[in-house]
Design a protein around this motif. Sequence first.
Motif, PDB file in Angstrom:
ATOM      1  N   ALA A 197     -12.192   4.312  -2.379  1.00  0.00           N
ATOM      2  CA  ALA A 197     -10.892   3.781  -1.936  1.00  0.00           C
ATOM      3  C   ALA A 197      -9.839   4.885  -1.924  1.00  0.00           C
ATOM      4  O   ALA A 197      -9.016   4.964  -1.002  1.00  0.00           O
ATOM      5  CB  ALA A 197     -10.459   2.635  -2.850  1.00  0.00           C
ATOM      6  N   ARG A 220     -10.509   7.175   1.074  1.00  0.00           N
ATOM      7  CA  ARG A 220     -10.092   6.531   2.333  1.00  0.00           C
ATOM      8  C   ARG A 220      -8.580   6.614   2.509  1.00  0.00           C
ATOM      9  O   ARG A 220      -8.083   6.677   3.640  1.00  0.00           O
ATOM     10  CB  ARG A 220     -10.532   5.064   2.355  1.00  0.00           C
ATOM     11  CG  ARG A 220     -12.002   4.852   2.681  1.00  0.00           C
ATOM     12  CD  ARG A 220     -12.272   3.400   3.044  1.00  0.00           C
ATOM     13  NE  ARG A 220     -11.901   2.471   1.993  1.00  0.00           N
ATOM     14  CZ  ARG A 220     -12.726   2.048   1.042  1.00  0.00           C
ATOM     15  NH1 ARG A 220     -13.979   2.493   1.013  1.00  0.00           N
ATOM     16  NH2 ARG A 220     -12.306   1.193   0.129  1.00  0.00           N
ATOM     17  N   ALA A 221      -7.859   6.613   1.387  1.00  0.00           N
ATOM     18  CA  ALA A 221      -6.397   6.682   1.440  1.00  0.00           C
ATOM     19  C   ALA A 221      -5.893   8.116   1.608  1.00  0.00           C
ATOM     20  O   ALA A 221      -4.688   8.338   1.639  1.00  0.00           O
ATOM     21  CB  ALA A 221      -5.804   6.067   0.176  1.00  0.00           C
ATOM     22  N   THR A 224     -11.606  -6.550  -1.353  1.00  0.00           N
ATOM     23  CA  THR A 224     -11.222  -5.263  -0.755  1.00  0.00           C
ATOM     24  C   THR A 224     -11.335  -5.315   0.767  1.00  0.00           C
ATOM     25  O   THR A 224     -10.556  -4.661   1.473  1.00  0.00           O
ATOM     26  CB  THR A 224     -12.083  -4.116  -1.310  1.00  0.00           C
ATOM     27  OG1 THR A 224     -13.480  -4.429  -1.199  1.00  0.00           O
ATOM     28  CG2 THR A 224     -11.756  -3.842  -2.768  1.00  0.00           C
ATOM     29  N   GLN A 258      -8.168  -6.872   1.918  1.00  0.00           N
ATOM     30  CA  GLN A 258      -7.054  -5.927   1.822  1.00  0.00           C
ATOM     31  C   GLN A 258      -7.103  -4.902   2.956  1.00  0.00           C
ATOM     32  O   GLN A 258      -6.087  -4.629   3.599  1.00  0.00           O
ATOM     33  CB  GLN A 258      -7.077  -5.202   0.466  1.00  0.00           C
ATOM     34  CG  GLN A 258      -5.878  -4.283   0.264  1.00  0.00           C
ATOM     35  CD  GLN A 258      -5.883  -3.599  -1.086  1.00  0.00           C
ATOM     36  OE1 GLN A 258      -6.932  -3.342  -1.659  1.00  0.00           O
ATOM     37  NE2 GLN A 258      -4.700  -3.299  -1.615  1.00  0.00           N
ATOM     38  N   ARG A 259      -8.259  -4.356   3.243  1.00  0.00           N
ATOM     39  CA  ARG A 259      -8.383  -3.329   4.285  1.00  0.00           C
ATOM     40  C   ARG A 259      -8.097  -3.888   5.665  1.00  0.00           C
ATOM     41  O   ARG A 259      -7.536  -3.205   6.526  1.00  0.00           O
ATOM     42  CB  ARG A 259      -9.776  -2.714   4.247  1.00  0.00           C
ATOM     43  CG  ARG A 259     -10.050  -1.847   3.022  1.00  0.00           C
ATOM     44  CD  ARG A 259     -11.450  -1.275   3.050  1.00  0.00           C
ATOM     45  NE  ARG A 259     -11.606  -0.332   4.156  1.00  0.00           N
ATOM     46  CZ  ARG A 259     -12.765   0.189   4.521  1.00  0.00           C
ATOM     47  NH1 ARG A 259     -13.886  -0.166   3.884  1.00  0.00           N
ATOM     48  NH2 ARG A 259     -12.836   1.052   5.512  1.00  0.00           N
ATOM     49  N   SER A 311       0.842  -1.183   0.000  1.00  0.00           N
ATOM     50  CA  SER A 311       0.000   0.000   0.000  1.00  0.00           C
ATOM     51  C   SER A 311       0.874   1.229   0.000  1.00  0.00           C
ATOM     52  O   SER A 311       2.091   1.158   0.099  1.00  0.00           O
ATOM     53  CB  SER A 311      -0.918   0.020   1.231  1.00  0.00           C
ATOM     54  OG  SER A 311      -0.139   0.045   2.410  1.00  0.00           O
TER      55      SER A 311
END
Length: 284
Positions: free
Chosen positions: A91, A94-95, A259, A262-263, A8
């Motif tokens: 997404a 959120r990043a 996802t 991943q999160r 990430s």
Amino acid sequence: MRKQTEDSGQTSVLNPKGSMGWTNVLGVRISAVNLKSATGFIQKAIEDGRKEYVCVRDAHGVVRCQDDPELRSIHNRAFLVTPDGMPLVWALKRAGHLESDRVYGPDLMLSVFEAGTSKGIRHFLYGATAETLQQLQTRLLARFPEAEIAGSYAPPFHKLSPQEEADIADRLNRSGADIIWVGLSSPKQELWMARMRDRLDASMLIGVGAAFDFHAGLKRQAPRFIQRSGFEWAFRLLCEPRRLWRRYALVVPAFISLTAFQRLGLRKFPIEDAVSGSGASGQM
């Protein structure tokens, strides 16, 4: 070719100063852009004489990349992978990329056409059928009378032979186009852009898929509020149930579950720019 193994994070895909960020969505580098900034980056790349390609990506394409390392590599070598779908926008936000927004293929096409009229940018339309291209060109010129459309070509539906690809490359190069808009289905258009990139003189290859049909008036777009809701897939499913039901029956639950993994840190999705032995050589 640079290879990045971090799962990430965000960095620049243009230069080390961080002029454009990105976030990792299931191992695919999604660019932190909105319609205005994506248009600006494309214009700047043309002015700088760069040779690049742009992928306009939705959740379906990201899921498809999971089982196709070559396709994933093509995306991660692209100049931009724009978030053509609200799940990808969410997404990015959120990043921490709060200015990011949806860069929908049909909207990007209109935005770049509008911005290019004052700069003399020359466009070529590649894909679809001859009838669709004729309607598309007519409608684009009605909307942007000063736009320069250098030509159009509807390729045959069969797999192109080496000679056919050479002839097409010559035709596109003789047009003097700055941008080649590619209106093929996905992943056919991404594979074509990566394979042809080094053989074409145009600065930008931009795959916009169904944008040709939408702007030619042959397909109906979802209302804007549905596009912003994240449920455009449901609208498209209602419009074309026989063609799309299997796709969305697999894609929607797969994207949600992957996802979530991943999160939660339950599965790693590293970014890999190149695939060893990949048949689709990139330009970078």
